[in-house]
Design a protein around this motif. Structure first.
Motif, PDB file in Angstrom:
ATOM      1  N   ILE A 171       0.858  -1.190   0.000  1.00 26.16           N
ATOM      2  CA  ILE A 171       0.000   0.000   0.000  1.00 26.16           C
ATOM      3  C   ILE A 171       0.888   1.232   0.000  1.00 26.16           C
ATOM      4  O   ILE A 171       1.751   1.403   0.854  1.00 26.16           O
ATOM      5  CB  ILE A 171      -0.935   0.007   1.227  1.00 26.16           C
ATOM      6  N   SER A 172       0.638   2.099  -0.951  1.00 27.48           N
ATOM      7  CA  SER A 172       1.427   3.325  -1.042  1.00 27.48           C
ATOM      8  C   SER A 172       0.749   4.441  -0.249  1.00 27.48           C
ATOM      9  O   SER A 172      -0.384   4.311   0.203  1.00 27.48           O
ATOM     10  CB  SER A 172       1.592   3.746  -2.493  1.00 27.48           C
ATOM     11  N   ASP A 173       1.460   5.541  -0.117  1.00 31.50           N
ATOM     12  CA  ASP A 173       0.903   6.690   0.595  1.00 31.50           C
ATOM     13  C   ASP A 173      -0.318   7.246  -0.133  1.00 31.50           C
ATOM     14  O   ASP A 173      -1.277   7.679   0.498  1.00 31.50           O
ATOM     15  CB  ASP A 173       1.967   7.789   0.735  1.00 31.50           C
ATOM     16  N   GLU A 174      -0.291   7.232  -1.457  1.00 25.07           N
ATOM     17  CA  GLU A 174      -1.411   7.750  -2.242  1.00 25.07           C
ATOM     18  C   GLU A 174      -2.664   6.915  -2.011  1.00 25.07           C
ATOM     19  O   GLU A 174      -3.766   7.451  -1.879  1.00 25.07           O
ATOM     20  CB  GLU A 174      -1.041   7.760  -3.729  1.00 25.07           C
ATOM     21  N   GLU A 175      -2.492   5.594  -1.946  1.00 27.02           N
ATOM     22  CA  GLU A 175      -3.632   4.709  -1.700  1.00 27.02           C
ATOM     23  C   GLU A 175      -4.196   4.932  -0.293  1.00 27.02           C
ATOM     24  O   GLU A 175      -5.415   4.932  -0.100  1.00 27.02           O
ATOM     25  CB  GLU A 175      -3.226   3.247  -1.871  1.00 27.02           C
ATOM     26  N   THR A 176      -3.303   5.165   0.656  1.00 33.39           N
ATOM     27  CA  THR A 176      -3.745   5.417   2.028  1.00 33.39           C
ATOM     28  C   THR A 176      -4.536   6.716   2.090  1.00 33.39           C
ATOM     29  O   THR A 176      -5.592   6.783   2.730  1.00 33.39           O
ATOM     30  CB  THR A 176      -2.530   5.492   2.982  1.00 33.39           C
ATOM     31  N   GLU A 177      -4.052   7.753   1.415  1.00 35.72           N
ATOM     32  CA  GLU A 177      -4.777   9.034   1.391  1.00 35.72           C
ATOM     33  C   GLU A 177      -6.126   8.871   0.706  1.00 35.72           C
ATOM     34  O   GLU A 177      -7.130   9.427   1.148  1.00 35.72           O
ATOM     35  CB  GLU A 177      -3.931  10.095   0.684  1.00 35.72           C
ATOM     36  N   TRP A 178      -6.183   8.121  -0.374  1.00 38.60           N
ATOM     37  CA  TRP A 178      -7.455   7.883  -1.082  1.00 38.60           C
ATOM     38  C   TRP A 178      -8.448   7.156  -0.160  1.00 38.60           C
ATOM     39  O   TRP A 178      -9.620   7.505  -0.124  1.00 38.60           O
ATOM     40  CB  TRP A 178      -7.186   7.046  -2.346  1.00 38.60           C
ATOM     41  N   GLN A 179      -7.965   6.146   0.620  1.00 39.28           N
ATOM     42  CA  GLN A 179      -8.836   5.400   1.528  1.00 39.28           C
ATOM     43  C   GLN A 179      -9.343   6.307   2.662  1.00 39.28           C
ATOM     44  O   GLN A 179     -10.496   6.217   3.070  1.00 39.28           O
ATOM     45  CB  GLN A 179      -8.104   4.185   2.119  1.00 39.28           C
TER      46      GLN A 179
END
Length: 111
Positions: free
Chosen positions: A96-104
């Motif tokens: 999981i990347s930082d971008e995916e975490t922000e999107w979630q």
């Protein structure tokens, strides 16, 4: 007062003092018994809590724990291990990347 009544009064005083002396002696005797009993109880409790018999009691505890441990290990061998059925947490976090975490987080309404 007559001489006879004085003699009776003296006898009564002597009887009273004799009773007091007897009562005092009985009290002292019972008090000594109580002190001796208290000392014996105190010595017994000191011996119990002193720990001088720890080796003997520890052997018994170890024997009981060994017997329980054998029974528990036999039962535990039949149970499935939790670690075998759980997915690895380290592989899912690494992908999981930082971008995916922000999107979630945005999808959950947390900014």
């Amino acid at each position: 007062m007559s001489i006879q009544s004085k003699d009776n009064a003296g006898s009564e005083q002597e009887d009273g003092s004799t009773k007091d002396i007897t009562n005092n002696a009985d009290f002292q005797k019972e008090n000594m018994k109580m002190e001796m009993t208290e000392q014996m109880i105190s010595d017994t409790l000191d011996d119990i809590f002193d720990g001088s018999d720890d080796e003997g009691s520890q052997d018994i505890v170890n024997q009981v724990l060994d017997e329980i441990g054998i029974e528990i290990s036999k039962k535990m061998a039949k149970t499935p291990s939790a670690a075998q059925s759980l997915p690895s947490a380290s592989t899912s976090k690494a992908s999981i990347s930082d971008e995916e975490t922000e999107w979630q987080l945005k999808a959950l309404g947390v900014d």
